[in-house]
Design an enzyme around this catalytic site. Structure first.
Site, PDB file in Angstrom:
ATOM      1  N   CYS A   1       0.863  -1.180   0.000  1.00 20.08           N
ATOM      2  CA  CYS A   1       0.000   0.000   0.000  1.00 20.08           C
ATOM      3  C   CYS A   1       0.903   1.233   0.000  1.00 20.08           C
ATOM      4  O   CYS A   1       2.123   1.121   0.035  1.00 20.08           O
ATOM      5  CB  CYS A   1      -0.903  -0.026   1.231  1.00 20.08           C
ATOM      6  SG  CYS A   1      -2.358   1.034   1.095  1.00 20.08           S
TER       7      CYS A   1
ATOM      8  N   CYS B   1      -3.855  -0.606  -3.323  1.00 20.36           N
ATOM      9  CA  CYS B   1      -4.302   0.744  -3.689  1.00 20.36           C
ATOM     10  C   CYS B   1      -3.650   1.138  -5.007  1.00 20.36           C
ATOM     11  O   CYS B   1      -2.620   0.579  -5.401  1.00 20.36           O
ATOM     12  CB  CYS B   1      -3.983   1.757  -2.586  1.00 20.36           C
ATOM     13  SG  CYS B   1      -2.241   2.150  -2.400  1.00 20.36           S
TER      14      CYS B   1
ATOM     15  N   CYS C   1       4.803   0.507  -7.872  1.00 22.32           N
ATOM     16  CA  CYS C   1       5.367  -0.780  -7.494  1.00 22.32           C
ATOM     17  C   CYS C   1       6.633  -1.025  -8.307  1.00 22.32           C
ATOM     18  O   CYS C   1       6.609  -0.942  -9.532  1.00 22.32           O
ATOM     19  CB  CYS C   1       4.343  -1.876  -7.775  1.00 22.32           C
ATOM     20  SG  CYS C   1       4.829  -3.483  -7.152  1.00 22.32           S
TER      21      CYS C   1
END
Length: 144
Positions: A8, A80, A87
């Protein structure tokens, strides 16, 4: 044993909830972790609503991805949009799963009462629990 990371933005709420449920539901199948793109500290309301369903995450730490640089995960779950978009590239071995959940702290800011704020956290908590429960099939759909 396979490993799964819940990712997250700040590793304070949604990823912590998912990590808590995974520890309870998936512990026999997965080593479970959570991290954030950055660290925001553990959200006390997330701790509270998880305790309501018998899961204690109060000892969790708000980790960042940097702490797992040398860890190879089989699955990375971005809970999210910000985490999914930021990422880092993981190895070919793992699989990135994008499953967005509403941000309880953001929703709680608009609440007109403490109970209404808690209900936002509870709704998202329950959605995460239901979704994590379905992850038991992951261990059966991929070869080691």
């Amino acid at each position: 044993m396979k490993s799964i990371l819940f990712l997250c933005t700040g590793n304070s709420c949604r990823s912590q909830m998912a990590h808590g449920f995974a520890n309870k539901i998936l512990a026999e199948q997965f080593d479970c972790y959570s991290a954030g793109v950055e660290s925001h500290g553990l959200n006390p309301t997330a701790v509270q609503v998880m305790q309501e369903v018998g899961i204690d995450i109060s000892n969790h730490k708000s980790n960042t991805l940097d702490e797992y640089q040398n860890k190879d995960f089989d699955y990375v779950v971005a809970v999210c949009e910000h985490a999914a978009n930021n990422c880092p590239t993981f190895t070919q071995k793992n699989q990135l799963i994008k499953r967005q959940f509403d941000d309880p702290p953001k929703l709680a800011k608009e609440a007109t009462s403490h109970e209404e704020a808690l209900n936002h956290y509870r709704r998202v908590r329950d959605e995460i629990q239901n979704w994590v429960s379905g992850l038991t099939r992951l261990n059966h759909t991929r070869d080691t």
